[in-house]
Design a protein around this motif. Sequence first.
Motif, PDB file in Angstrom:
ATOM      1  N   PRO A 264       0.809  -1.220   0.000  1.00  0.00           N
ATOM      2  CA  PRO A 264       0.000   0.000   0.000  1.00  0.00           C
ATOM      3  C   PRO A 264       0.844   1.273   0.000  1.00  0.00           C
ATOM      4  O   PRO A 264       0.381   2.314  -0.450  1.00  0.00           O
ATOM      5  CB  PRO A 264      -0.822  -0.127   1.284  1.00  0.00           C
ATOM      6  N   GLN A 265       2.082   1.190   0.461  1.00  0.00           N
ATOM      7  CA  GLN A 265       2.940   2.376   0.470  1.00  0.00           C
ATOM      8  C   GLN A 265       3.230   2.873  -0.945  1.00  0.00           C
ATOM      9  O   GLN A 265       3.575   4.028  -1.143  1.00  0.00           O
ATOM     10  CB  GLN A 265       4.278   2.071   1.152  1.00  0.00           C
ATOM     11  N   GLY A 267       1.021   2.653  -3.464  1.00  0.00           N
ATOM     12  CA  GLY A 267      -0.203   3.104  -4.116  1.00  0.00           C
ATOM     13  C   GLY A 267      -0.438   4.565  -3.832  1.00  0.00           C
ATOM     14  O   GLY A 267       0.109   5.124  -2.894  1.00  0.00           O
ATOM     15  N   SER A 268      -1.245   5.207  -4.683  1.00  0.00           N
ATOM     16  CA  SER A 268      -1.653   6.554  -4.330  1.00  0.00           C
ATOM     17  C   SER A 268      -3.149   6.525  -4.082  1.00  0.00           C
ATOM     18  O   SER A 268      -3.890   5.775  -4.706  1.00  0.00           O
ATOM     19  CB  SER A 268      -1.283   7.548  -5.423  1.00  0.00           C
ATOM     20  N   LYS A 269      -3.555   7.333  -3.142  1.00  0.00           N
ATOM     21  CA  LYS A 269      -4.922   7.326  -2.659  1.00  0.00           C
ATOM     22  C   LYS A 269      -5.921   7.557  -3.783  1.00  0.00           C
ATOM     23  O   LYS A 269      -5.681   8.354  -4.663  1.00  0.00           O
ATOM     24  CB  LYS A 269      -5.081   8.413  -1.610  1.00  0.00           C
ATOM     25  N   GLY A 270      -7.038   6.843  -3.728  1.00  0.00           N
ATOM     26  CA  GLY A 270      -8.073   7.041  -4.730  1.00  0.00           C
ATOM     27  C   GLY A 270      -7.818   6.277  -6.007  1.00  0.00           C
ATOM     28  O   GLY A 270      -8.654   6.235  -6.892  1.00  0.00           O
ATOM     29  N   GLU A 271      -6.628   5.658  -6.113  1.00  0.00           N
ATOM     30  CA  GLU A 271      -6.359   4.858  -7.298  1.00  0.00           C
ATOM     31  C   GLU A 271      -6.288   3.393  -6.918  1.00  0.00           C
ATOM     32  O   GLU A 271      -6.129   3.043  -5.763  1.00  0.00           O
ATOM     33  CB  GLU A 271      -5.028   5.287  -7.924  1.00  0.00           C
ATOM     34  N   GLN A 272      -6.384   2.556  -7.952  1.00  0.00           N
ATOM     35  CA  GLN A 272      -6.309   1.126  -7.705  1.00  0.00           C
ATOM     36  C   GLN A 272      -4.905   0.752  -7.255  1.00  0.00           C
ATOM     37  O   GLN A 272      -3.915   1.250  -7.790  1.00  0.00           O
ATOM     38  CB  GLN A 272      -6.632   0.372  -9.005  1.00  0.00           C
ATOM     39  N   LEU A 273      -4.871  -0.142  -6.289  1.00  0.00           N
ATOM     40  CA  LEU A 273      -3.590  -0.664  -5.844  1.00  0.00           C
ATOM     41  C   LEU A 273      -3.217  -1.801  -6.786  1.00  0.00           C
ATOM     42  O   LEU A 273      -4.083  -2.536  -7.251  1.00  0.00           O
ATOM     43  CB  LEU A 273      -3.766  -1.193  -4.432  1.00  0.00           C
ATOM     44  N   TYR A 274      -1.933  -1.934  -7.074  1.00  0.00           N
ATOM     45  CA  TYR A 274      -1.522  -3.011  -7.953  1.00  0.00           C
ATOM     46  C   TYR A 274      -1.830  -4.362  -7.304  1.00  0.00           C
ATOM     47  O   TYR A 274      -1.535  -4.585  -6.138  1.00  0.00           O
ATOM     48  CB  TYR A 274      -0.023  -2.924  -8.241  1.00  0.00           C
ATOM     49  N   SER A 275      -2.433  -5.254  -8.057  1.00  0.00           N
ATOM     50  CA  SER A 275      -2.653  -6.593  -7.514  1.00  0.00           C
ATOM     51  C   SER A 275      -2.292  -7.628  -8.573  1.00  0.00           C
ATOM     52  O   SER A 275      -2.449  -7.393  -9.759  1.00  0.00           O
ATOM     53  CB  SER A 275      -4.098  -6.766  -7.056  1.00  0.00           C
TER      54      SER A 275
ATOM     55  N   SER B 188      -0.525 -10.396  -1.633  1.00  0.00           N
ATOM     56  CA  SER B 188      -1.051 -10.129  -2.971  1.00  0.00           C
ATOM     57  C   SER B 188      -2.579 -10.126  -2.968  1.00  0.00           C
ATOM     58  O   SER B 188      -3.211  -9.408  -3.730  1.00  0.00           O
ATOM     59  CB  SER B 188      -0.525 -11.162  -3.952  1.00  0.00           C
ATOM     60  N   ALA B 191      -4.185  -6.692  -1.661  1.00  0.00           N
ATOM     61  CA  ALA B 191      -4.370  -5.627  -2.641  1.00  0.00           C
ATOM     62  C   ALA B 191      -5.695  -5.818  -3.366  1.00  0.00           C
ATOM     63  O   ALA B 191      -6.446  -4.864  -3.558  1.00  0.00           O
ATOM     64  CB  ALA B 191      -3.208  -5.613  -3.621  1.00  0.00           C
ATOM     65  N   GLN B 192      -6.005  -7.071  -3.735  1.00  0.00           N
ATOM     66  CA  GLN B 192      -7.260  -7.329  -4.447  1.00  0.00           C
ATOM     67  C   GLN B 192      -8.462  -6.938  -3.599  1.00  0.00           C
ATOM     68  O   GLN B 192      -9.388  -6.279  -4.079  1.00  0.00           O
ATOM     69  CB  GLN B 192      -7.380  -8.819  -4.793  1.00  0.00           C
ATOM     70  N   ASN B 195      -8.788  -3.141  -3.169  1.00  0.00           N
ATOM     71  CA  ASN B 195      -9.336  -2.531  -4.378  1.00  0.00           C
ATOM     72  C   ASN B 195     -10.833  -2.761  -4.477  1.00  0.00           C
ATOM     73  O   ASN B 195     -11.592  -1.867  -4.838  1.00  0.00           O
ATOM     74  CB  ASN B 195      -8.663  -3.105  -5.621  1.00  0.00           C
ATOM     75  N   GLN B 202     -17.320   3.359  -3.974  1.00  0.00           N
ATOM     76  CA  GLN B 202     -17.688   4.345  -4.990  1.00  0.00           C
ATOM     77  C   GLN B 202     -19.027   4.019  -5.638  1.00  0.00           C
ATOM     78  O   GLN B 202     -19.883   4.873  -5.768  1.00  0.00           O
ATOM     79  CB  GLN B 202     -16.600   4.414  -6.052  1.00  0.00           C
ATOM     80  N   SER B 216       0.028   1.099   7.453  1.00  0.00           N
ATOM     81  CA  SER B 216       0.267   1.423   6.046  1.00  0.00           C
ATOM     82  C   SER B 216      -1.021   1.288   5.246  1.00  0.00           C
ATOM     83  O   SER B 216      -1.275   2.042   4.314  1.00  0.00           O
ATOM     84  CB  SER B 216       1.357   0.526   5.476  1.00  0.00           C
ATOM     85  N   ILE B 217      -1.851   0.308   5.625  1.00  0.00           N
ATOM     86  CA  ILE B 217      -3.115   0.122   4.926  1.00  0.00           C
ATOM     87  C   ILE B 217      -4.096   1.217   5.316  1.00  0.00           C
ATOM     88  O   ILE B 217      -4.815   1.756   4.483  1.00  0.00           O
ATOM     89  CB  ILE B 217      -3.667  -1.279   5.217  1.00  0.00           C
ATOM     90  N   PHE B 220      -3.461   4.240   3.386  1.00  0.00           N
ATOM     91  CA  PHE B 220      -3.859   4.140   1.988  1.00  0.00           C
ATOM     92  C   PHE B 220      -5.364   4.295   1.809  1.00  0.00           C
ATOM     93  O   PHE B 220      -5.816   4.923   0.875  1.00  0.00           O
ATOM     94  CB  PHE B 220      -3.400   2.790   1.419  1.00  0.00           C
TER      95      PHE B 220
END
Lengths: 350, 317
Positions: A264-265, A267-275, B188, B191-192, B195, B202, B216-217, B220
């Motif tokens: 999460p570090q 990622g940028s807020k409001g965007e999808q985190l890489y998965s 991993s 993250a899914q 998201n 939203q 950290s989470i 975010f």
Amino acid sequence: MTSKKPRILFIQNLVIQFTLRGRVLTAIRDISLDLYKGESLAIVGESGSGKSVLMKSIMGLLDKNGSIKQGRIIYQAQDLGQFTTEQEWLRVRGKEIAMVTQDPMTSLNPLKTIGKQIEECVVLHQGLKGKEAYEETLKLLKDVGIHDVKKRYKQYPHEFSGGMRQRIVIAIAIACKPNILICDEPTTALDVTIQAQILQLLKNLQHKYGLTIVYITHDLGVVAKVADRIAVMYAGDVIEVGETHEIFFNSKHPYTWALISSLPQLGSKGEQLYSIKGTPPNLFQEIKGDAFAPRNQYALKIDFLERPPFFQVSDTHYARTWLLDPLAPKVEPPAALQAFFAEGRQYASD
Amino acid sequence: MLVTEQEVLIEVKNLTVDFGKGKNKFTAIDHVSFHIFKGETFGLVGESGSGKTTIGRAIMRINEVTEGQILYHGKNIHGKIPKDWDREITQKIQMIFQDPMASLNERAKVDYIISEGLYPSKKYKDEAERQEKVHNALLNVGLLPEFSNRFPHEFSGGQRQRIGIARALVMEPEFIIADEPISALDVSIRAQVLNLLANLQQQNHLTFLFIAHDLSIVRFITDRTAVIYKGKIVELAETEQLFTHPLHPYTRALLSAVPEPNPYKEREKVVEVYDPSQHHYDQSPPSFVEIEDGHFILANEEELAIYRTLLKREVNE
């Protein structure tokens, strides 16, 4: 792999298989790994990647249905993989190689005082008796940062907090004066503030006793704090190994990239985190080529056909990916990761 | 978060939760007040035993409230309340649990697990509509409708957590309490699921109370964060503000203890240790004060003065 430090243990072409209801699962697929004296090696990977199985095989703690099919584990000129009887293992386990497990709740005996539990090891492995053993136990308790040791000696595990219990488990592990300490997720069950204390304690003890420590973990923050070297595991194979800063800021394998990118570090807020898309491969089936290929957006044709060899990146850094082959097309890691790499190199030059 | 006029969805006023009686009385939550705006993600962080889960469970009405009030849309949800209102809150507030291995009924099929909340609420006309709702809920969380005939043990940890989320979503809630929803999952998979939660928020205009210990989470995913220590909120601010300018010594200690994925930084870092005896609260008791816009802190007059100068200095830098 060259290093100034001598090797204390090394694994060569290890294959471990389990038989489950007549089917064969290959948990460790041809791993070679060196462990150097006095270092901290972190083994990183998802659950099911085989990191715990690998360490259990070193301790002779594999389940009955599992066995070493191929390869060697060499410690002090003997092959641990050849051990068949419990007696042989008892000479190594605890005395030479000790282990700290994840959950301090389940690894202590609730019916015995913690003093007796530590003393047990002192008597068995150091051969001390009576008053000497008692004094040694008190010294160990002090070493792991427990106050008021005479009173604490007589207490039961339930009278301790999680962090204190983990300290006692560590005291038991070092009571045998081992050369190698394996820590299997030593702080996963603990709070962050306690985690920081336990990691600091392990570092101090490593210094004091000259321990070689293997950390098994999936927390890259913990790895950054304690490890000298990192081995990244995926589907029963070590896919990248190198010094900590090399893995963090110059990794080459797409799986390592994916693992770091999903923090999460980054990622940028409001965007999808890489998965990472998809699921790890089924280890009941034979894996052809690079096990990560089906989930890898950078996969080449050859990744599906042939297992990549270890390509050398530096003296200490090796990665199993065809992307490093001179014939492979040039591939850049994702943008967010490149920024992370750049930030890291900035630190290095400061 | 930059909307000026925000509707308050949940208001917690002077909440106290005690367990046990007489000699064995233990105050898990000690006069805590905060509010959650509609549409935001509110983070609650603290160590184990700090009471963060108890707050979530009190809002969920699993735990009784000893003192104080919890208002939902300005109306009380505890004590004697009309039946209609009771039913509405039961439907509007849902919870996602920590351990997907323990929170799903092992003997029930996914279909039943998801529609268990639907049966008594009668939110469907006929069997076909109920099935459609279950299928949509499964699709929403990225699972296939066919999975409704399976049992929980047939799924991986990440998939089970998705089922837990689907079970909450099928009730069409407004407010979801997520109690450490990803602590039990692999990196991993985390993250899914993160998201997924962000997307659902939203799409469905959900409000989240996100309870976690992994900072950290929290950084975010949350808009505002409260730090709780031994049943008291010690600091509350917009998340970025809290992470960049932590004031309370406990918050600072907590933040410094989180390992960062940067070996160079980690080597140099000095972990701060929180010592509760540094406060002199017996002579001048602390209160929960707004030190700057939207930034609350638990402190007495003397400490407030120190924090103010600290804040001024940090802003000027």
